[in-house]
Design an enzyme around this catalytic site. Structure first.
Site, PDB file in Angstrom:
ATOM      1  N   GLU A  80       3.957  -4.160  12.583  1.00 55.32           N
ATOM      2  CA  GLU A  80       2.946  -3.113  12.397  1.00 55.32           C
ATOM      3  C   GLU A  80       1.847  -3.735  11.562  1.00 55.32           C
ATOM      4  O   GLU A  80       2.011  -3.992  10.379  1.00 55.32           O
ATOM      5  CB  GLU A  80       3.555  -1.883  11.712  1.00 55.32           C
ATOM      6  CG  GLU A  80       2.659  -0.656  11.774  1.00 55.32           C
ATOM      7  CD  GLU A  80       1.786  -0.481  10.552  1.00 55.32           C
ATOM      8  OE1 GLU A  80       0.591  -0.859  10.632  1.00 55.32           O
ATOM      9  OE2 GLU A  80       2.284   0.016   9.536  1.00 55.32           O
ATOM     10  N   LEU A  81       0.716  -4.005  12.218  1.00 55.96           N
ATOM     11  CA  LEU A  81      -0.345  -4.772  11.572  1.00 55.96           C
ATOM     12  C   LEU A  81      -1.533  -3.864  11.250  1.00 55.96           C
ATOM     13  O   LEU A  81      -1.341  -2.720  10.871  1.00 55.96           O
ATOM     14  CB  LEU A  81      -0.721  -5.944  12.473  1.00 55.96           C
ATOM     15  CG  LEU A  81       0.479  -6.812  12.921  1.00 55.96           C
ATOM     16  CD1 LEU A  81       0.035  -7.926  13.851  1.00 55.96           C
ATOM     17  CD2 LEU A  81       1.245  -7.359  11.730  1.00 55.96           C
ATOM     18  N   ASN A 126       0.801  -1.230   0.000  1.00 59.26           N
ATOM     19  CA  ASN A 126       0.000   0.000   0.000  1.00 59.26           C
ATOM     20  C   ASN A 126       0.833   1.280   0.000  1.00 59.26           C
ATOM     21  O   ASN A 126       0.447   2.277  -0.606  1.00 59.26           O
ATOM     22  CB  ASN A 126      -1.001  -0.002   1.162  1.00 59.26           C
ATOM     23  CG  ASN A 126      -0.357  -0.172   2.506  1.00 59.26           C
ATOM     24  OD1 ASN A 126       0.741  -0.701   2.641  1.00 59.26           O
ATOM     25  ND2 ASN A 126      -1.045   0.272   3.546  1.00 59.26           N
ATOM     26  N   CYS A 181      -3.249   1.526   6.950  1.00 59.96           N
ATOM     27  CA  CYS A 181      -3.482   1.056   8.318  1.00 59.96           C
ATOM     28  C   CYS A 181      -3.861   2.206   9.239  1.00 59.96           C
ATOM     29  O   CYS A 181      -4.639   2.029  10.176  1.00 59.96           O
ATOM     30  CB  CYS A 181      -2.235   0.350   8.853  1.00 59.96           C
ATOM     31  SG  CYS A 181      -1.788  -1.145   7.944  1.00 59.96           S
TER      32      CYS A 181
END
Length: 461
Positions: free
Chosen positions: A234-235, A137, A268
């Site tokens: 980092e989800l 992304n 995110c």
């Protein structure tokens, strides 16, 4: 998933790539280990010179690079160029500051004496080859916020990028090569997801960082735990955007539209859940839906486009299913909500109201331009709704009341609280989340120290 460049605006496959075999992976692991042995001894001045050179080259490539990113993952080309420019800024930030961020630290003299030492210090030393598993992304920025601090700390990088941005992945390897970094300092591994576990288990890989989905994070964390290797994850995120009565409503609406639809909502840290005090709920919701409806969706290579396609057909299907589930459960569609006809993987800016806790969109991350709006009776309810999520990446609050700001900063369960502004990453500030959004931090001094051996050096009296 094949390793290929597929234009999201048309669905056309432009180029496919062969995955690297075991021999090539082994060659690159050997090279990474060998390069680390010498690169780790270079000084900060030399590393900074190389990183600044890479930043200069990246800026020279801005137009071409912007087109490449847009072609591979679909964001409007102006946003692609801005992402590349942000990478150059971060590279220079770390080139200028790494030496001071990682300078030796001297404990308090009284503590040194009490320990029985004549002298003591804390030194930051590099760990070794670090595997970075990165998403599509923000295919430049996500990589650079790992690569710039890791290289300045004296580590070397191995990049396993998303399979739909192979051109960008190979560009990044070539960028560091052209800048003069020793061969092996930064290598791209063109491999599928199934091959990650084997690389991570290799003893030459000392640590890993992943930005991506929760399942991918669980897999990397499980293997890293078994192998006892440091990780930063980092989800996902489902960030709240809270609007209180004292907010500047016009500005809050404008920022809300951008916060939800930048990169077609595939971020995110995009604001996803809009929690609005009942006193301004009607006015905010009406203007917000109007602003979302007015956005121009279309060809991402057109400079006037606001919202491009999603990155994949599956992404569109996932978003459709979340919206349809909400509508079946009684949600109201204030704008959007129906996929347009024609080629490409487009989904319109959409606003849903009347969300309940049993709807999937309340619990799951909507990775696209779909906003959910909630009504809160008071500050207490706003905090409860905001925290009613498995994620905790960042948050946004809009209020002119200092007491309310203090309450939100104290009680919101998130890695960041942005007051009267949109969440955005910046090299000076730590970035990361809590709960199922992951652990560890990127950027700032905290980020560069994540992959360092923090070493106590003690001298006897």
């Amino acid at each position: 998933m094949p390793i290929a460049t597929v234009n999201p605006a048309t669905g056309e496959t432009l180029r496919t790539y062969e995955a690297m075999g075991e021999e090539e992976i082994e060659r690159r692991l050997q090279l990474a280990e060998a390069t680390f042995r010498t690169y780790r001894t270079t000084g900060f001045e030399e590393r900074a010179r190389l990183l600044r050179q890479a930043a200069d080259l990246l800026e020279e490539d801005l137009e071409e690079l912007g087109a490449l990113v847009t072609t591979e993952m679909g964001k409007p080309v102006a946003q692609s160029r801005a992402e590349a420019a942000k990478c150059a800024k971060a590279m220079r930030w770390y080139a200028d500051r790494a030496a001071s961020l990682l300078a030796d630290e001297e404990p308090d003299a009284a503590d040194v004496k009490d320990s029985g030492a004549s002298r003591a210090l804390v030194r930051y030393r590099p760990l070794g080859p670090v595997l970075a598993v990165m998403p599509w992304n923000f295919p430049l920025w996500q990589v650079m916020r790992f690569a710039a601090p890791a290289l300045m700390a004296g580590n070397v990088g191995l990049l396993k990028h998303a399979s739909n941005v192979p051109g960008t992945a190979l560009y990044l390897e070539d960028l560091f090569h052209r800048a003069g970094f020793p061969e092996g300092c930064f290598q791209t591994l063109l491999i599928g997801s199934a091959a990650v576990d084997g690389v991570l288990r290799d003893e030459r890989v000392r640590a890993a960082t992943l930005t991506g989905s929760e399942p991918a994070g669980r897999a990397v964390a499980a293997t890293s735990g078994e192998m006892i290797k440091k990780t930063v994850l980092e989800l996902g995120g489902s960030d709240p955007f809270v609007v209180m009565p004292s907010a500047d409503l016009d500005r809050a609406v404008r920022v809300a539209v951008t916060a939800r639809t930048q990169n077609a909502g595939q971020s995110c840290i995009a604001a996803k859940r809009f929690i609005v005090h009942e006193a301004v709920y009607g006015a905010f919701t009406e203007r917000f839906a109007e602003g979302m409806r007015a956005l121009r969706m279309g060809d991402p290579m057109d400079e006037e486009t606001d919202v491009g396609p999603l990155s994949s057909e599956q992404g569109v299907r996932d978003l459709e299913e979340l919206v349809q589930d909400a509508v079946r459960g009684g949600a109201r569609v204030l704008c959007g909500g129906e996929r347009p006809g024609g080629p490409g993987w487009y989904y319109p800016p959409t606003v849903l109201a009347g969300i309940t806790r049993d709807m999937r969109v309340h619990r799951e991350e909507a990775f696209g331009p779909v906003a959910t709006v909630y009504r809160a009776d008071d500050l207490d309810e706003a905090v409860l709704i905001a925290n009613d999520s498995d994620f905790g990446l960042s948050s946004n609050v809009w209020t002119q009341d200092d007491a309310e700001v203090d309450r939100f900063v104290r009680d919101l369960e998130a890695g960041g609280v942005y007051v009267n502004g949109m969440t955005a990453s910046h090299p000076a500030f730590p970035f990361g989340g809590v709960k199922r959004s992951g652990y560890g931090r990127e950027l700032s001094g905290h980020g560069i120290r994540e992959f360092c051996n923090i070493t106590t050096v003690w001298h006897g009296a």
